[in-house]
Design a protein around this motif. Structure first.
Motif, PDB file in Angstrom:
ATOM      1  N   PHE A 318     -17.751  54.903 -39.131  1.00 39.92           N
ATOM      2  CA  PHE A 318     -17.160  55.614 -38.001  1.00 39.92           C
ATOM      3  C   PHE A 318     -16.831  54.656 -36.855  1.00 39.92           C
ATOM      4  CE2 PHE A 318     -20.155  58.285 -40.352  1.00 39.92           C
ATOM      5  CZ  PHE A 318     -19.269  59.224 -40.852  1.00 39.92           C
ATOM      6  N   VAL A 321     -13.517  53.106 -37.767  1.00 37.30           N
ATOM      7  CA  VAL A 321     -12.430  54.059 -37.504  1.00 37.30           C
ATOM      8  C   VAL A 321     -12.060  54.035 -36.018  1.00 37.30           C
ATOM      9  CG1 VAL A 321     -11.801  56.497 -37.501  1.00 37.30           C
ATOM     10  CG2 VAL A 321     -13.070  55.547 -39.443  1.00 37.30           C
ATOM     11  N   SER A 324     -10.219  50.828 -34.952  1.00 41.54           N
ATOM     12  CA  SER A 324      -8.844  50.737 -35.461  1.00 41.54           C
ATOM     13  C   SER A 324      -7.847  51.443 -34.548  1.00 41.54           C
ATOM     14  CB  SER A 324      -8.767  51.339 -36.867  1.00 41.54           C
ATOM     15  OG  SER A 324      -8.907  52.757 -36.836  1.00 41.54           O
ATOM     16  N   CYS A 325      -8.339  52.361 -33.706  1.00 43.62           N
ATOM     17  CA  CYS A 325      -7.434  53.134 -32.841  1.00 43.62           C
ATOM     18  C   CYS A 325      -6.750  52.273 -31.793  1.00 43.62           C
ATOM     19  CB  CYS A 325      -8.205  54.253 -32.144  1.00 43.62           C
ATOM     20  SG  CYS A 325      -8.832  55.524 -33.253  1.00 43.62           S
ATOM     21  N   VAL A 373      -3.469  54.058 -39.798  1.00 43.81           N
ATOM     22  CA  VAL A 373      -4.826  53.904 -40.325  1.00 43.81           C
ATOM     23  C   VAL A 373      -5.499  52.694 -39.674  1.00 43.81           C
ATOM     24  CG1 VAL A 373      -6.280  53.728 -42.367  1.00 43.81           C
ATOM     25  CG2 VAL A 373      -4.100  54.945 -42.515  1.00 43.81           C
ATOM     26  N   PHE A 375      -7.749  50.551 -40.925  1.00 39.29           N
ATOM     27  CA  PHE A 375      -9.026  50.097 -41.472  1.00 39.29           C
ATOM     28  C   PHE A 375      -9.005  50.381 -42.971  1.00 39.29           C
ATOM     29  CE2 PHE A 375      -9.882  54.574 -41.111  1.00 39.29           C
ATOM     30  CZ  PHE A 375     -10.783  54.861 -42.128  1.00 39.29           C
ATOM     31  N   LEU A 534     -17.056  62.321 -34.147  1.00 43.98           N
ATOM     32  CA  LEU A 534     -15.628  62.008 -34.056  1.00 43.98           C
ATOM     33  C   LEU A 534     -14.813  63.168 -33.513  1.00 43.98           C
ATOM     34  CD1 LEU A 534     -14.668  59.814 -37.147  1.00 43.98           C
ATOM     35  CD2 LEU A 534     -15.526  59.135 -34.897  1.00 43.98           C
ATOM     36  N   ALA A 580      -9.443  58.995 -33.486  1.00 49.27           N
ATOM     37  CA  ALA A 580     -10.340  58.427 -34.495  1.00 49.27           C
ATOM     38  C   ALA A 580     -10.457  59.345 -35.701  1.00 49.27           C
ATOM     39  CB  ALA A 580     -11.718  58.165 -33.884  1.00 49.27           C
ATOM     40  N   ARG A 583      -7.377  59.246 -37.826  1.00 51.34           N
ATOM     41  CA  ARG A 583      -7.269  58.039 -38.665  1.00 51.34           C
ATOM     42  C   ARG A 583      -8.170  58.126 -39.898  1.00 51.34           C
ATOM     43  NH1 ARG A 583      -4.879  53.189 -36.706  1.00 51.34           N
ATOM     44  NH2 ARG A 583      -3.704  53.639 -34.811  1.00 51.34           N
ATOM     45  N   LEU A 584      -9.349  58.689 -39.746  1.00 47.67           N
ATOM     46  CA  LEU A 584     -10.213  58.837 -40.907  1.00 47.67           C
ATOM     47  C   LEU A 584      -9.562  59.734 -41.957  1.00 47.67           C
ATOM     48  CD1 LEU A 584     -12.853  58.492 -42.453  1.00 47.67           C
ATOM     49  CD2 LEU A 584     -13.841  60.326 -41.065  1.00 47.67           C
ATOM     50  N   TYR A 587      -6.754  58.030 -43.665  1.00 47.06           N
ATOM     51  CA  TYR A 587      -7.224  57.088 -44.692  1.00 47.06           C
ATOM     52  C   TYR A 587      -7.516  57.818 -46.002  1.00 47.06           C
ATOM     53  CZ  TYR A 587      -9.871  53.600 -47.221  1.00 47.06           C
ATOM     54  OH  TYR A 587     -10.288  52.729 -48.191  1.00 47.06           O
TER      55      TYR A 587
END
Length: 594
Positions: A318, A321, A324-325, A373, A375, A534, A580, A583-584, A587
């Motif tokens: 996490f 994630v 990566s933002c 994404v 990550f 998240l 976040a 993005r998870l 992915y």
């Protein structure tokens, strides 16, 4: 105790379709209810800020016994222990408990009592005579590790951790019987120079193994069993000779397992030198050819202990994630399940949530470059299959081998921009070897850091240190170095560095001291905590994700993180905005498309 899944409850496998609620298809009729539900946005997008994870695990061993279900039929994906491969035979527990005491360092070893030693030798004798079957049988890998430990203790350990009087009496009783039934490779490991046992001592000095690869391994073992060390080329030569372990020929496979397990545990007991660790670290860098280079401005390689967490919330997935933002691409790597802890891993969580965990390094590169994404996760199974072939053997040697240190310092995808490596460690004294490995990876990363988080992982905590805490490095201790040159990673050569050592006190940055949430090997519980955080739910899990994201950014010298408060605020904004979580979920979706 095993879990049964409810026939009406879906389980996690892969994303089959997206409709008004995101659910994964049903599989076996077992009694654990597990589902992930994501309401759809009005504009037909399948990601929304409000998501829900509910988990209910019910165990009923009596029902399992009544129905006579096999392990594969009762697998509960909510538990980390269920990810252990059923194809790997389990070790004999009596001998494994003895290995836990003696297959360790010169000051940590705890000699066996006479009663314990008699029980172990009797178990080995009965197994060698064919009287024990299945899980009761003592494997060749166990025999190799156990007798290697006994030999090294006799040859090289200080008096307090050499054989006890009870062990000597037990050995004197059983060795004349064991020498008649043990295979020659084990007799060699138990007395390589014919100077320890007396009876049967002629075998060890003349033993050469079967074939050229065994000859090299036997030669290396003679040095290690005497308490010595190997050179860089020697270690790499042995590893490339015997890996991957091949199971087609049971005779040669068991022979290699006994000798290799003796080598792995022997080098750890002798405390590996820098050159030995470097050999393990770099041995299979070229297994798939040139390493892919991602077109990203910054890439952090996360080296968590591969055997996972058994007690506390594991936050690194996490954290990656979140980072990566704002352009800090992150590459995680690991395995589905690894001994000795067999705890919760990133691969278990991603697989449980429906992600594809079988992507290649080239596919990971593409996901890292994806602006939605940023990550990725790589399994050792795909990146380094030769080393991955050792998982079963590693369970049978009980203690961690040199690979447990070196597999954390990998660069499975490179970056055109800056690179950093962060790794977790548990035992004091391994922070310097880890930093050495980072430096010796060609001096090609600008920032390196190791962290002594909870359970030896990277997760720093907001919990206050107890007055009764054990001596040694405190939790939240971080050490590392930063490059003083800002050239791209692939151009750095011989640059100077700034070293740092710090103990992070979360209270100083506005975090209320809280106990770390327990997960106790429940993959579903770890995911539940992470997803709740998240989606903006305040609490201990949220605080730990923010703390670890912001502090890593600051310690690695990332852009915009010079001030710790700014770094923490940026991490909070990535969560609170919903980016976040988006993005998870991106992915999970994209991992099936690459």
């Amino acid at each position: 105790m095993k879990a049964l899944l409810n026939p009406d409850a879906p389980t996690f496998s892969s994303i089959s379709h997206i409709n008004n609620s995101f659910k994964l298809p049903s599989s076996t009729p077992l009694r654990t209810q597990t589902f992930l539900q994501f309401p759809q946005k009005a504009n037909s997008r399948w990601i929304q800020q409000k998501r829900l994870l509910t988990t209910k695990a019910v165990t009923d061993s009596a029902t399992i016994d009544l129905l006579e279900l096999s392990d594969s039929e009762t697998r509960n994906p909510a538990l980390s222990s269920s990810y252990r491969s059923s194809k790997c035979p389990k070790p004999n527990q009596t001998v494994l408990e003895a290995q836990a005491r003696i297959c360790t360092g010169p000051t940590q070893t705890r000699p066996l009592t006479e009663e314990q030693a008699l029980k172990v030798f009797d178990t080995i004798l009965r197994s060698a005579k064919g009287e024990l079957k299945n899980e009761e049988e003592v494997s060749r890998a166990q025999l190799g590790a156990f007798f290697a430990a006994m030999t090294i203790r006799a040859n090289a350990f200080p008096e307090p951790t050499q054989w006890s009087e009870g062990e000597r009496r037990a050995m004197n009783t059983y060795w004349p019987l064991l020498v008649r039934v043990l295979p020659q490779d084990i007799l060699f490991i138990a007395d390589p120079e014919g100077s320890i046992m007396g009876v049967g001592s002629s075998i060890g000095p003349h033993y050469v193994g079967n074939g050229t690869s065994d000859m090299r391994l036997v030669g290396a073992l003679r040095e290690v069993l005497a308490g010595g060390h190997l050179g860089y080329e020697e270690v790499q030569g042995v590893l490339k000779d015997v890996l991957p372990l091949k199971l087609e020929d049971n005779v040669s496979a068991s022979l290699s397992e006994s000798l290799l397990s003796a080598l792995l545990i022997g080098q750890r007991m002798n405390r590996e030198t820098d050159r030995e660790l470097k050999a393990y670290c770099l041995a299979f860098d070229d297994e798939h050819g040139p390493v892919p280079v991602a077109d990203v401005r910054s890439l952090t390689h996360y080296g968590e202990p591969y055997d996972g967490n058994t007690r506390f919330f594991r936050s690194t997935l996490f954290v990656a994630v979140v980072r990566s933002c704002y352009g800090e691409a992150c590459l995680l790597h690991g395995v589905e399940w690894m001994p000795p802890k067999g705890g919760i891993t990133e691969e278990q969580m991603l697989k449980f949530m429906g992600a594809n965990t079988n992507i290649s390094p080239l596919q990971a590169k593409r996901i890292l470059e994806d602006e939605e994404v940023g990550f990725a996760y790589l399994s050792q199974r795909e990146a380094h299959p030769s080393i991955h072939s050792l998982i079963g053997l590693r369970e049978h040697i009980k203690k961690r081998p040199p690979l447990a240190t070196t597999e954390k310092v990998q660069q499975l995808v490179r970056a055109r921009g800056k690179e950093a490596i962060v790794a977790g460690f548990y035992h004091e004294g391994y922070e310097e070897p880890l930093l050495m490995l980072m430096r010796r990876r060609g001096v090609d990363s600008e920032y390196e850091s190791v962290a002594h988080g909870e359970e030896g992982a990277l997760s720093m905590t907001t919990k206050l240190r107890s007055e009764n805490a054990s001596r040694g490095l405190p939790v939240n201790y971080c050490s590392g170095f930063r490059s003083l040159k800002m050239a791209p990673a692939y151009e750095v050569d011989g640059v100077s560095r700034e070293n740092f050592n710090v103990v992070v006190n979360a209270k100083e940055y506005g975090f209320e001291p809280t106990e770390t949430p327990r997960t106790d090997k429940l993959v579903s519980r770890n995911i539940e905590l992470g997803l709740a955080a998240l989606r903006g739910e305040r609490g201990p899990a949220y605080d730990r994700i923010v703390l670890n994201a912001g502090m890593v950014d600051h310690l690695l010298g990332c852009d915009g993180a010079q001030e710790i408060s700014s770094a923490l605020d940026r991490a909070r904004e990535a969560i609170d905005s919903g980016k976040a979580l988006d993005r998870l979920l991106n992915y999970i979706k994209i991992s099936h498309k690459v």
